[in-house]
Design a protein around this motif. Sequence first.
Motif, PDB file in Angstrom:
ATOM      1  N   VAL A 177     -27.214  -7.873   0.190  1.00 40.38           N
ATOM      2  CA  VAL A 177     -26.252  -6.898  -0.322  1.00 40.38           C
ATOM      3  C   VAL A 177     -25.189  -7.677  -1.080  1.00 40.38           C
ATOM      4  CG1 VAL A 177     -24.553  -5.129   0.234  1.00 40.38           C
ATOM      5  CG2 VAL A 177     -26.652  -5.303   1.597  1.00 40.38           C
ATOM      6  N   THR A 201     -20.886  -2.062  -4.162  1.00 40.95           N
ATOM      7  CA  THR A 201     -21.956  -2.816  -3.510  1.00 40.95           C
ATOM      8  C   THR A 201     -23.317  -2.396  -4.049  1.00 40.95           C
ATOM      9  OG1 THR A 201     -22.124  -1.234  -1.666  1.00 40.95           O
ATOM     10  CG2 THR A 201     -20.645  -3.128  -1.382  1.00 40.95           C
ATOM     11  N   SER A 223     -27.545  -3.075  -2.928  1.00 41.58           N
ATOM     12  CA  SER A 223     -28.364  -3.563  -1.829  1.00 41.58           C
ATOM     13  C   SER A 223     -29.836  -3.662  -2.202  1.00 41.58           C
ATOM     14  CB  SER A 223     -28.231  -2.645  -0.615  1.00 41.58           C
ATOM     15  OG  SER A 223     -29.040  -3.094   0.453  1.00 41.58           O
ATOM     16  N   SER A 264     -27.906  -3.324   6.747  1.00 39.52           N
ATOM     17  CA  SER A 264     -27.265  -3.251   5.434  1.00 39.52           C
ATOM     18  C   SER A 264     -25.765  -3.008   5.562  1.00 39.52           C
ATOM     19  CB  SER A 264     -27.918  -2.159   4.575  1.00 39.52           C
ATOM     20  OG  SER A 264     -27.778  -0.882   5.182  1.00 39.52           O
ATOM     21  N   ALA A 319     -23.118  -5.403   3.967  1.00 40.46           N
ATOM     22  CA  ALA A 319     -22.156  -4.867   2.996  1.00 40.46           C
ATOM     23  C   ALA A 319     -20.729  -5.227   3.393  1.00 40.46           C
ATOM     24  CB  ALA A 319     -22.308  -3.354   2.897  1.00 40.46           C
TER      25      ALA A 319
END
Length: 282
Positions: free
Chosen positions: A31, A78, A80, A90, A94
């Motif tokens: 991420v 962000t 991913s 995730s 993040a």
Amino acid sequence: MDGRAQAPAAGTVLNALATGYGSAFAIDKYVTADVSLGGDEVTGEIADRPDADTSLIEQTVEIVLERFGDVEGATVRTESEVPLASGLKSSSAAANATVLATLSALDAAERVDREDAARLGVEAARAAGVTITGAFDDASASMLGGLTITDNTADRLIDQESVTWDVGIWMPPEQGFSADADVERCERIAPVANVVKNLAESGAYETAMTINGFAYAAALEQPSEPLIEALPEAAGVSLSGTGPSYVAIGEAAAIDAVVERWADRTGQTIRTHTQSQGAIIE
């Protein structure tokens, strides 16, 4: 000023819901967070997900600005390589990437060691209500790389090891949110989780992971068939987090066989490997 950082996703060895003790390992999927300082408030955006909840990344920026900055506003974006709410950490990745990107934008990265940087993300996750345990196991694995064992009730790092495995992942099309997990059902398997913890602390990660997978699949009412399909080729296989993804580890040929088998299922398969570097500022 601007900052940019990336943090790896992770897979599960021990889910912390039953006892507060957890273990996770970083994988080579990321991420990325971009932070730009300025403005009167913090606003967030998640790439390709215009309707996604951005409270975690916004809360993360706010905490870092409060502790280390003299500005009030920023934008954070962000992106991913793994789907949200897939069980592949995730959210922790993040938060970690956002912490480091914000520190970089403030020119304050040297003021915080990596363990404490992970704790900032955990604090933000709790404040945003996206975690039950605080997920310091996931956050530490993502921030530090390798495999970590933690006491999530105290945000304490018990152990960290570099591991070298090929990794196969099957992600069903459904989403699963950690905050929605049935904690009471998970607490019923605490005796099994304690066995998994003891195995992990002795270095028997693969066996620990597999026992965790079957126990939590039952507790969380997730299918056990993907676990069976990965055996005996995989050295270890587990439901990752609270699901819905499953993660298998082992040697290259074994993981190739597992991924080929899982590819017949609806959803997405990923072939990757462990990551030992952890999160980085770009």
